[in-house]
Design a protein around this motif. Structure first.
Motif, PDB file in Angstrom:
ATOM      1  N   ARG A   1       0.812  -1.325   0.013  1.00 32.94           N
ATOM      2  CA  ARG A   1      -0.048   0.340  -0.309  1.00 32.94           C
ATOM      3  C   ARG A   1       0.501   1.099  -0.025  1.00 32.94           C
ATOM      4  N   PHE A   2       1.819   0.832   0.714  1.00 38.15           N
ATOM      5  CA  PHE A   2       2.762   2.060   1.069  1.00 38.15           C
ATOM      6  C   PHE A   2       3.607   2.841  -0.679  1.00 38.15           C
ATOM      7  N   LYS A   3       4.437   1.474  -0.996  1.00 37.77           N
ATOM      8  CA  LYS A   3       4.954   1.363  -1.685  1.00 37.77           C
ATOM      9  C   LYS A   3       4.439   1.787  -3.776  1.00 37.77           C
ATOM     10  N   PHE A   4       3.391   1.173  -3.420  1.00 38.46           N
ATOM     11  CA  PHE A   4       2.543   1.320  -5.090  1.00 38.46           C
ATOM     12  C   PHE A   4       1.479   2.183  -4.404  1.00 38.46           C
ATOM     13  N   SER A   5       0.685   1.858  -3.685  1.00 38.94           N
ATOM     14  CA  SER A   5      -0.206   3.432  -3.952  1.00 38.94           C
ATOM     15  C   SER A   5      -0.235   4.518  -2.941  1.00 38.94           C
ATOM     16  N   ALA A   6       1.333   4.855  -2.980  1.00 44.78           N
ATOM     17  CA  ALA A   6       2.026   5.980  -2.242  1.00 44.78           C
ATOM     18  C   ALA A   6       0.271   6.729  -0.903  1.00 44.78           C
ATOM     19  N   ASP A   7       0.002   5.565  -0.549  1.00 41.29           N
ATOM     20  CA  ASP A   7      -0.962   5.671   1.158  1.00 41.29           C
ATOM     21  C   ASP A   7       0.179   5.798   2.402  1.00 41.29           C
ATOM     22  N   PRO A   8       0.095   7.458   2.866  1.00 43.39           N
ATOM     23  CA  PRO A   8       1.168   8.025   3.371  1.00 43.39           C
ATOM     24  C   PRO A   8       0.450   7.006   4.728  1.00 43.39           C
ATOM     25  N   ARG A   9      -0.136   6.998   5.192  1.00 41.65           N
ATOM     26  CA  ARG A   9      -0.926   6.220   5.979  1.00 41.65           C
ATOM     27  C   ARG A   9       0.303   4.778   6.641  1.00 41.65           C
ATOM     28  N   ALA A  10      -0.482   4.136   5.746  1.00 40.91           N
ATOM     29  CA  ALA A  10       0.586   3.195   5.866  1.00 40.91           C
ATOM     30  C   ALA A  10       2.042   3.035   5.406  1.00 40.91           C
ATOM     31  N   GLY A  11       2.347   4.740   5.011  1.00 38.61           N
ATOM     32  CA  GLY A  11       4.228   4.925   5.210  1.00 38.61           C
ATOM     33  C   GLY A  11       4.782   4.882   6.679  1.00 38.61           C
TER      34      GLY A  11
ATOM     35  N   ARG B   1       9.993   7.193 -11.127  1.00 36.25           N
ATOM     36  CA  ARG B   1       9.630   8.827 -11.672  1.00 36.25           C
ATOM     37  C   ARG B   1       7.549   7.707 -12.094  1.00 36.25           C
ATOM     38  N   GLU B   2       7.549   6.499 -12.166  1.00 35.15           N
ATOM     39  CA  GLU B   2       6.521   5.842 -12.163  1.00 35.15           C
ATOM     40  C   GLU B   2       5.680   6.399 -10.841  1.00 35.15           C
ATOM     41  N   ARG B   3       6.124   5.651  -9.589  1.00 37.16           N
ATOM     42  CA  ARG B   3       5.543   6.046  -8.350  1.00 37.16           C
ATOM     43  C   ARG B   3       5.008   7.645  -7.888  1.00 37.16           C
ATOM     44  N   GLY B   4       5.848   8.797  -8.424  1.00 41.02           N
ATOM     45  CA  GLY B   4       5.556   9.823  -8.281  1.00 41.02           C
ATOM     46  C   GLY B   4       6.261  10.116  -6.707  1.00 41.02           C
ATOM     47  N   PHE B   5       7.530   9.349  -6.480  1.00 44.14           N
ATOM     48  CA  PHE B   5       7.741   9.168  -4.991  1.00 44.14           C
ATOM     49  C   PHE B   5       9.085   8.578  -4.821  1.00 44.14           C
ATOM     50  N   ASP B   6       9.831   8.275  -4.414  1.00 38.88           N
ATOM     51  CA  ASP B   6      10.961   7.167  -3.113  1.00 38.88           C
ATOM     52  C   ASP B   6      10.773   6.892  -1.993  1.00 38.88           C
ATOM     53  N   PRO B   7      10.289   5.980  -1.671  1.00 41.04           N
ATOM     54  CA  PRO B   7       9.575   5.481  -0.446  1.00 41.04           C
ATOM     55  C   PRO B   7      10.748   5.153   0.403  1.00 41.04           C
ATOM     56  N   VAL B   8      11.990   4.769   0.404  1.00 40.74           N
ATOM     57  CA  VAL B   8      13.157   4.729   0.823  1.00 40.74           C
ATOM     58  C   VAL B   8      13.576   6.505   1.381  1.00 40.74           C
ATOM     59  N   ALA B   9      13.505   6.928   0.837  1.00 42.39           N
ATOM     60  CA  ALA B   9      13.943   8.613   0.586  1.00 42.39           C
ATOM     61  C   ALA B   9      12.826   8.814   1.919  1.00 42.39           C
ATOM     62  N   TRP B  10      11.142   8.521   1.764  1.00 38.40           N
ATOM     63  CA  TRP B  10      10.288   9.339   2.535  1.00 38.40           C
ATOM     64  C   TRP B  10      10.173   8.208   3.809  1.00 38.40           C
ATOM     65  N   LEU B  11      10.937   7.372   3.994  1.00 38.54           N
ATOM     66  CA  LEU B  11      10.809   6.544   5.192  1.00 38.54           C
ATOM     67  C   LEU B  11      12.320   7.345   5.609  1.00 38.54           C
ATOM     68  N   GLY B  12      14.026   8.048   5.105  1.00 39.64           N
ATOM     69  CA  GLY B  12      14.399   8.063   5.524  1.00 39.64           C
ATOM     70  C   GLY B  12      14.008   9.464   6.531  1.00 39.64           C
ATOM     71  N   GLY B  13      13.679  10.094   5.470  1.00 37.45           N
ATOM     72  CA  GLY B  13      13.884  11.372   6.109  1.00 37.45           C
ATOM     73  C   GLY B  13      12.423  11.567   7.563  1.00 37.45           C
ATOM     74  N   SER B  14      11.070  11.019   7.110  1.00 36.32           N
ATOM     75  CA  SER B  14      10.951  10.734   8.628  1.00 36.32           C
ATOM     76  C   SER B  14      12.449  10.565  10.171  1.00 36.32           C
ATOM     77  N   LEU B  15      12.516   8.433   9.721  1.00 38.21           N
ATOM     78  CA  LEU B  15      13.460   8.279  10.401  1.00 38.21           C
ATOM     79  C   LEU B  15      14.566   9.033  10.785  1.00 38.21           C
ATOM     80  N   ALA B  16      15.254  10.087   9.936  1.00 31.10           N
ATOM     81  CA  ALA B  16      16.087  10.556  10.085  1.00 31.10           C
ATOM     82  C   ALA B  16      15.963  11.781  11.539  1.00 31.10           C
ATOM     83  N   ALA B  17      14.263  11.868  11.265  1.00 35.57           N
ATOM     84  CA  ALA B  17      14.318  13.250  11.864  1.00 35.57           C
ATOM     85  C   ALA B  17      13.336  12.991  13.399  1.00 35.57           C
ATOM     86  N   ARG B  18      13.848  11.137  13.337  1.00 39.50           N
ATOM     87  CA  ARG B  18      13.288  10.947  14.979  1.00 39.50           C
ATOM     88  C   ARG B  18      14.267  10.750  15.984  1.00 39.50           C
TER      89      ARG B  18
END
Length: 248
Positions: free
Chosen positions: A105-115, A147-164
């Motif tokens: 759901r996170f990677k292929f549907s860009a579901d932010p709640r799942a992320g 490009r296909e997904r519109g975002f980089d899942p690992v970069a998204w996770l990295g931003g959250s974890l780096a902040a925490r």
């Protein structure tokens, strides 16, 4: 649901990530994220679902591959024969059951709640302090798939974890856009990502690498080798989930 490209734009404004988290908590207050039962604790999932999640409790300390028993020690036979380029791995969950659906759901549907739920699961298992490293480096996403997904899942996770974890981040780059690892065996996976990454040095002595799902470890191995070339000497890896050997 937030569209993929909208989620990608939100990554550029880090403050919006926490506004989104607060909004999501208000949208579903007091209910388990998995079974929707009423909650009695502070976690966004209930104790019954916590007990049923595929926690990777018994795993190799080098590569985090799930182990059936530790009668022979805490290192798997594969790592005894060929130690990885990284020094330790922390992967708190196995990639099976409910977790597969959540990651997809996170990677292929860009579901932010799942992320956000994936980040909460990892922080719950590992704590609010990074297990090692002076710098967080995520596996860079495939150009075509980003490009296909519109975002980089690992970069998204990295931003959250780096902040925490209050860790600075450094971006690695791809030398070439390797094909998908899906369906490849261990040998083919290593060949597919060999020399695929580069990172500008010098790096600090200790770094922490991040991926979403660790299957054979070939991608993280390739990134670890690039980090060693850039000066890192102690390398840990962290991922959300590890694919059990029977599913590779």
């Amino acid at each position: 649901m937030i569209r993929r490209h909208t989620l990608g734009r939100m990554l550029a404004a880090g403050g919006l990530r926490w506004q989104l988290e607060r909004w999501l908590r208000r949208a579903l207050p007091g209910y388990c994220a998995f079974c929707y039962a009423r909650l009695s604790g502070d976690l966004p999932w209930c104790s019954d679902c916590d007990a049923e999640l595929p926690w990777n409790a018994m795993a190799c300390r080098y590569c985090a591959e799930p182990m059936a028993t530790r009668s022979g020690g805490d290192v798997c036979g594969r790592c005894l024969k060929r130690p990885p380029a990284f020094d330790a791995a922390w992967v708190p969950l196995r990639y099976e059951g409910e977790l597969i659906r959540l990651v997809q759901r996170f990677k292929f549907s860009a579901d932010p709640r799942a992320g956000l739920l994936l980040v909460e699961l990892l922080i719950h298992a590992m704590g609010t302090t990074a297990p090692c490293g002076e710098l967080l480096i995520g596996v860079p996403g495939s150009w075509a798939r980003t490009r296909e997904r519109g975002f980089d899942p690992v970069a998204w996770l990295g931003g959250s974890l780096a902040a925490r974890w209050q860790l600075p981040r450094r971006a690695a780059q791809r030398r070439r856009d390797s094909s998908s690892q899906r369906g490849l065996d261990r040998v083919a996976r290593r060949r597919n990502v060999k020399d695929a990454f580069v990172i500008e040095g010098p790096l600090p002595e200790s770094v922490l690498l991040l991926d979403d799902v660790m299957t054979t470890g070939a991608t993280l191995e390739a990134l670890a080798l690039a980090c060693r070339c850039a000066g890192a000497r102690r390398i840990g890896v962290v991922a959300l989930a590890r694919t059990p050997p029977g599913r590779i």
